[in-house]
Design an enzyme around this catalytic site. Structure first.
Site, mmCIF file in Angstrom:
data_model
loop_
_atom_site.group_PDB
_atom_site.id
_atom_site.type_symbol
_atom_site.label_atom_id
_atom_site.label_comp_id
_atom_site.label_asym_id
_atom_site.label_seq_id
_atom_site.Cartn_x
_atom_site.Cartn_y
_atom_site.Cartn_z
ATOM 1 C CB SER A 89 -0.923 -0.002 1.232
ATOM 2 O OG SER A 89 -1.792 -1.110 1.209
ATOM 3 N NE ARG A 137 -30.324 -29.472 5.488
ATOM 4 C CZ ARG A 137 -29.893 -30.657 5.880
ATOM 5 N NH1 ARG A 137 -30.043 -31.718 5.071
ATOM 6 N NH2 ARG A 137 -29.310 -30.831 7.042
ATOM 7 N N GLY A 186 -24.842 -24.254 6.527
ATOM 8 C CA GLY A 186 -24.480 -24.946 7.772
ATOM 9 C C GLY A 186 -23.222 -25.782 7.605
ATOM 10 C CD GLU A 205 -6.021 -4.440 -9.433
ATOM 11 O OE1 GLU A 205 -6.239 -3.306 -9.891
ATOM 12 O OE2 GLU A 205 -6.325 -5.487 -10.020
#
Length: 408
Positions: free
Chosen positions: A136, A292, A364, A388
């Site tokens: 950075s 589910r 889960g 980036e």
């Protein structure tokens, strides 16, 4: 100037559907294998080249789309397929943007085709900016380029790190210091042609995510490149450095450096990558919640799950709109007066991390296993807030832009 729109035109929709089909039929079936292998998926890149996705022509068409939506649309669909493989396909684009942002017409025409190769012999390219002590903090860059006037050559020495395609690339674009006294304003970008003596691959990194994408150090030991490999040319560099010295003497306005010009151009595209990964995880979670059953009913019938999905979709759509806005502004030459490019990258990358984590929670125990793709998507999403420009750097850019103050 194209008007800003939230609707793709018919041609863009056709391209989007074509990309989506490639992502669904070619990228997704290969994703788990190449993630485990942690190797560059050359066969998939080859397939992308055969159909025209991995090519200079296709990239140029999307890059110069007058609406600005070509690149974000492309990134979202490919990264919906798989982030690691998609980055292997589009990673060359960052080097290409570096040349487009800083190079002359001759340099663009000479080097970008060599970055891609052809359908029979695909090549990749690498953009090399980060260093072990300068991520950075670009002002701390140590890689040095010294001009040898007698031979009209630049001599480059240093070590780059976190380079996508580093060491395996046909063409490397290297950012180096040419005037240490100017800090980040004294940087320039150079083309390192194929098979240049002195350039070698250092450590190849074993990563948490995007493992199908090659990331490595690049070592430059007395690398000599012709003067023509300085992006933009020496006359333009000398003029820029003279202005920077004068403004530094007067305490004047900031001058952009070569690396930051590339990152500014690519930040909305990274945001689009994050949107693609987030959307993929959301769709898996939505389908799972519909099918589910627990306690005699689908789990989406519970507010605790349904509300999570509602938030996930809202955040994804908001991220996409920020990315599209920044992309439209960039192609139409509208300045980022509120750091809109950084905004898009910040929000989209944070959204990807959050949405992929929520997807695991909805699945889960299944979500925590490699039998389902959301754990890989969550690992992949972590990179968006880092490369980036970290999220912290994006916030700094936004805060400085809004305030006009040198916030640290």
């Amino acid at each position: 100037m194209a008007e800003f729109t939230m609707e793709l035109n018919d041609e863009q929709k056709e391209v989007r559907d074509w990309l989506h089909g490639f992502a669904a039929d070619v990228i997704r079936p290969a994703a788990a294998e190449w993630d485990e292998r942690e190797e560059t998926p050359w066969p998939v890149i080859q397939e992308a080249a055969k159909v025209g996705i991995y090519s200079l022509d296709f990239y140029a068409q999307q890059y110069f789309d007058a609406t600005g939506l070509g690149i974000p649309m492309t990134m979202e669909e490919l990264f919906w397929g798989d982030a690691g493989i998609a980055l292997s396909i589009v990673g060359t684009g960052l080097a290409a943007v570096g040349v487009l942002a800083n190079g002359t017409e001759e340099q663009i025409g000479t080097w970008i085709p060599q970055m891609y190769g052809d359908t029979h012999d695909v090549k990749v390219a690498a953009f090399c900016s980060s260093e072990p002590d300068a991520g950075s903090d670009v002002a701390s860059m140590r890689t040095r380029a010294v001009y040898d006037e007698a031979k009209d050559e630049w001599v480059i020495n240093g070590t780059k790190t976190w380079a996508t395609n580093g060491g395996i690339a046909n063409v490397h674009v290297v950012v180096a210091v040419v005037d240490p006294e100017l800090g980040s304003k004294g940087h320039a970008s150079f083309i390192v042609p194929p098979n240049t003596p002195g350039l070698s691959q250092g450590q190849k990194f074993k990563k948490h995510g995007i493992r199908a994408s090659h990331t490595a150090e690049v070592i430059l030991d007395n690398v000599r490149v012709p003067g023509s490999c300085l992006l933009g040319g020496k006359e333009k560099l000398d003029e820029r450095l003279a202005r920077a010295r004068e403004k530094a003497r007067k305490g004047g306005e900031r001058v952009k450096n070569a690396a930051m010009a590339t990152f500014e151009a690519s930040r909305p595209a990274v945001g689009a990558m994050a949107v693609g990964t987030a959307r993929a995880a959301y769709e898996v979670a939505l389908e799972y919640a519909r099918t589910r059953e627990q306690f005699g009913r689908p789990i989406i019938d519970n507010q605790g799950v349904a509300f999570q999905l509602a938030d996930m979709r809202t955040q994804i759509d908001a991220a996409r709109l920020l990315v599209w806005r920044a992309s439209w502004m960039a192609i139409n030459g509208k300045p980022f007066t509120a750091a809109e490019g950084s905004m898009s990258k910040l929000f989209a990358s944070e959204t990807a991390k959050k949405v992929t984590a929520q997807a695991i929670q909805i699945l889960g125990g299944n979500g925590y296993t490699r039998e389902y793709p959301v754990e890989r998507m969550h690992r992949d999403a972590a990179i968006y807030t880092i490369f980036e420009g970290t999220s912290e750097i994006q916030r700094l850019v936004i805060a400085r832009t809004l305030s006009g103050m040198p916030i640290r």
